[in-house]
Write a protein that holds these residues in place. Structure first.
Motif, PDB file in Angstrom:
ATOM      1  N   GLN A   1      34.464  45.184  36.674  1.00 53.41           N
ATOM      2  CA  GLN A   1      34.829  43.971  37.397  1.00 53.41           C
ATOM      3  C   GLN A   1      33.701  42.941  37.338  1.00 53.41           C
ATOM      4  OE1 GLN A   1      35.665  45.721  41.189  1.00 53.41           O
ATOM      5  NE2 GLN A   1      37.609  46.585  40.510  1.00 53.41           N
ATOM      6  N   MET A   2      32.472  43.422  37.331  1.00 52.26           N
ATOM      7  CA  MET A   2      31.325  42.506  37.223  1.00 52.26           C
ATOM      8  C   MET A   2      31.367  41.758  35.892  1.00 52.26           C
ATOM      9  SD  MET A   2      28.621  41.265  38.694  1.00 52.26           S
ATOM     10  CE  MET A   2      27.692  42.299  39.796  1.00 52.26           C
ATOM     11  N   LEU A   3      31.725  42.452  34.811  1.00 52.85           N
ATOM     12  CA  LEU A   3      31.852  41.791  33.510  1.00 52.85           C
ATOM     13  C   LEU A   3      32.922  40.711  33.550  1.00 52.85           C
ATOM     14  CD1 LEU A   3      31.507  44.828  31.074  1.00 52.85           C
ATOM     15  CD2 LEU A   3      29.846  43.003  31.486  1.00 52.85           C
ATOM     16  N   GLN A   4      34.060  41.017  34.197  1.00 54.69           N
ATOM     17  CA  GLN A   4      35.128  40.019  34.321  1.00 54.69           C
ATOM     18  C   GLN A   4      34.639  38.803  35.104  1.00 54.69           C
ATOM     19  OE1 GLN A   4      38.266  42.628  35.980  1.00 54.69           O
ATOM     20  NE2 GLN A   4      39.575  41.707  34.403  1.00 54.69           N
ATOM     21  N   LEU A   5      33.911  39.049  36.178  1.00 51.39           N
ATOM     22  CA  LEU A   5      33.425  37.940  36.995  1.00 51.39           C
ATOM     23  C   LEU A   5      32.390  37.091  36.262  1.00 51.39           C
ATOM     24  CD1 LEU A   5      33.181  39.589  40.514  1.00 51.39           C
ATOM     25  CD2 LEU A   5      34.740  37.780  39.792  1.00 51.39           C
ATOM     26  N   ARG A   6      31.636  37.703  35.378  1.00 54.91           N
ATOM     27  CA  ARG A   6      30.654  36.930  34.605  1.00 54.91           C
ATOM     28  C   ARG A   6      31.351  35.977  33.638  1.00 54.91           C
ATOM     29  NH1 ARG A   6      26.350  41.684  33.740  1.00 54.91           N
ATOM     30  NH2 ARG A   6      25.293  41.426  35.728  1.00 54.91           N
ATOM     31  N   ARG A   7      32.557  36.354  33.173  1.00 51.35           N
ATOM     32  CA  ARG A   7      33.308  35.471  32.282  1.00 51.35           C
ATOM     33  C   ARG A   7      33.989  34.351  33.044  1.00 51.35           C
ATOM     34  NH1 ARG A   7      36.712  39.681  29.052  1.00 51.35           N
ATOM     35  NH2 ARG A   7      35.810  41.056  30.549  1.00 51.35           N
ATOM     36  N   PHE A   8      34.522  34.688  34.212  1.00 50.11           N
ATOM     37  CA  PHE A   8      35.218  33.683  35.018  1.00 50.11           C
ATOM     38  C   PHE A   8      34.922  33.940  36.488  1.00 50.11           C
ATOM     39  CE2 PHE A   8      38.856  32.506  37.651  1.00 50.11           C
ATOM     40  CZ  PHE A   8      38.851  31.146  37.439  1.00 50.11           C
ATOM     41  N   MET A   9      34.116  33.068  37.082  1.00 49.00           N
ATOM     42  CA  MET A   9      33.752  33.203  38.487  1.00 49.00           C
ATOM     43  C   MET A   9      34.660  32.317  39.337  1.00 49.00           C
ATOM     44  SD  MET A   9      31.793  34.613  40.752  1.00 49.00           S
ATOM     45  CE  MET A   9      30.486  35.289  39.775  1.00 49.00           C
ATOM     46  N   PRO A  10      35.486  32.914  40.198  1.00 52.24           N
ATOM     47  CA  PRO A  10      36.321  32.104  41.097  1.00 52.24           C
ATOM     48  C   PRO A  10      35.447  31.260  42.032  1.00 52.24           C
ATOM     49  CG  PRO A  10      37.007  34.409  41.121  1.00 52.24           C
ATOM     50  CD  PRO A  10      35.720  34.339  40.368  1.00 52.24           C
ATOM     51  N   ARG A  11      35.934  30.084  42.363  1.00 53.15           N
ATOM     52  CA  ARG A  11      35.188  29.176  43.235  1.00 53.15           C
ATOM     53  C   ARG A  11      34.812  29.840  44.559  1.00 53.15           C
ATOM     54  NH1 ARG A  11      33.580  24.449  42.530  1.00 53.15           N
ATOM     55  NH2 ARG A  11      34.577  22.757  41.463  1.00 53.15           N
ATOM     56  N   ALA A  12      35.721  30.645  45.094  1.00 53.66           N
ATOM     57  CA  ALA A  12      35.486  31.291  46.394  1.00 53.66           C
ATOM     58  C   ALA A  12      34.297  32.248  46.358  1.00 53.66           C
ATOM     59  CB  ALA A  12      36.735  32.036  46.836  1.00 53.66           C
ATOM     60  N   LEU A  13      33.941  32.736  45.177  1.00 55.12           N
ATOM     61  CA  LEU A  13      32.853  33.716  45.066  1.00 55.12           C
ATOM     62  C   LEU A  13      31.550  33.127  44.530  1.00 55.12           C
ATOM     63  CD1 LEU A  13      34.781  36.790  43.643  1.00 55.12           C
ATOM     64  CD2 LEU A  13      34.295  36.212  46.017  1.00 55.12           C
ATOM     65  N   GLU A  14      31.512  31.818  44.297  1.00 51.36           N
ATOM     66  CA  GLU A  14      30.318  31.218  43.709  1.00 51.36           C
ATOM     67  C   GLU A  14      29.069  31.420  44.557  1.00 51.36           C
ATOM     68  OE1 GLU A  14      31.374  27.173  42.904  1.00 51.36           O
ATOM     69  OE2 GLU A  14      32.286  27.682  40.977  1.00 51.36           O
ATOM     70  N   ARG A  15      29.205  31.449  45.873  1.00 53.37           N
ATOM     71  CA  ARG A  15      28.041  31.626  46.753  1.00 53.37           C
ATOM     72  C   ARG A  15      27.967  33.040  47.327  1.00 53.37           C
ATOM     73  NH1 ARG A  15      24.730  27.763  47.951  1.00 53.37           N
ATOM     74  NH2 ARG A  15      24.357  28.569  50.034  1.00 53.37           N
ATOM     75  N   ALA A  16      28.835  33.931  46.856  1.00 53.35           N
ATOM     76  CA  ALA A  16      28.835  35.313  47.347  1.00 53.35           C
ATOM     77  C   ALA A  16      27.756  36.131  46.644  1.00 53.35           C
ATOM     78  CB  ALA A  16      30.203  35.954  47.107  1.00 53.35           C
ATOM     79  N   VAL A  17      27.239  37.095  47.347  1.00 50.99           N
ATOM     80  CA  VAL A  17      26.322  38.054  46.753  1.00 50.99           C
ATOM     81  C   VAL A  17      27.191  39.125  46.095  1.00 50.99           C
ATOM     82  CG1 VAL A  17      24.542  39.780  47.220  1.00 50.99           C
ATOM     83  CG2 VAL A  17      24.566  37.637  48.518  1.00 50.99           C
TER      84      VAL A  17
END
Length: 184
Positions: A125-141
């Motif tokens: 899931q981390m690899l997926q998020l590195r390709r496309f980061m949803p706006r809601a998670l941009e400031r999430a740890v």
């Protein structure tokens, strides 16, 4: 005579070792470990506030100035986001795996911003998020976990009676929810 003393010493060391192993493994065998107690609270992806007095679950706040809420999660099918905001003097959040080993912790002094904003993910899931980061998670740890199941303990410290309502509201409004990753 020497071999008799050696035999007795080996026997005592062996007996001590066996007793230590049994004592450390006893909670796991009896179902009285923290993971089992957290599972008994209820469904996944929901915070449960702990009582301030001993109860049948065995999970409660021992300190009257600390309020605690617990959420069990499973990130097998998708990330889980932990979010909490409010005006409390001190908060802490700790994540544990199913063996009750602490895997992550953070407090208000080490957070980005004023509240809790953490997303637990698997390595894929981390690899997926590195390709496309949803706006809601941009400031999430983003926290990558090796085991998919675990639980989070969210604590709010309220050292004075006037701060107790804010601590309760902080925990009651906390979110522990599965999120989906859009495969853009």
């Amino acid at each position: 005579m020497r071999s008799v003393l050696l035999s007795i010493a080996i026997g005592l060391v062996g007996a001590a070792f066996i007793h230590i192993v049994i004592i450390l493994a006893l909670p796991m065998w009896t179902g009285e470990d923290a993971w089992t107690r957290v599972k008994m609270l209820g469904a996944t992806n929901r915070f449960y506030s702990l009582a301030n007095e001993p109860n049948t679950s065995g999970l409660y706040n021992e300190n009257p100035y600390v309020r605690t809420a617990v959420c069990r999660f499973d990130i097998s099918d998708g990330p889980v986001r932990i979010f909490a905001a409010g005006d409390v003097p001190i908060w802490t959040v700790s994540a544990y795996d199913a063996s009750s080993n602490e895997t992550y912790s953070m407090n208000d002094r080490s957070a980005i911003g004023t509240g809790v904003n953490i997303t637990f993910v698997t390595p894929a899931q981390m690899l997926q998020l590195r390709r496309f980061m949803p706006r809601a998670l941009e400031r999430a740890v983003l926290v990558e976990l090796s085991q998919p199941q675990g639980y989070v303990a969210l604590r709010a410290v309220a050292p004075t009676p006037s701060q107790q309502p804010a601590a309760r509201a902080f925990l009651e409004n906390a979110i522990c929810a599965s999120i989906t990753i859009d495969p853009a």
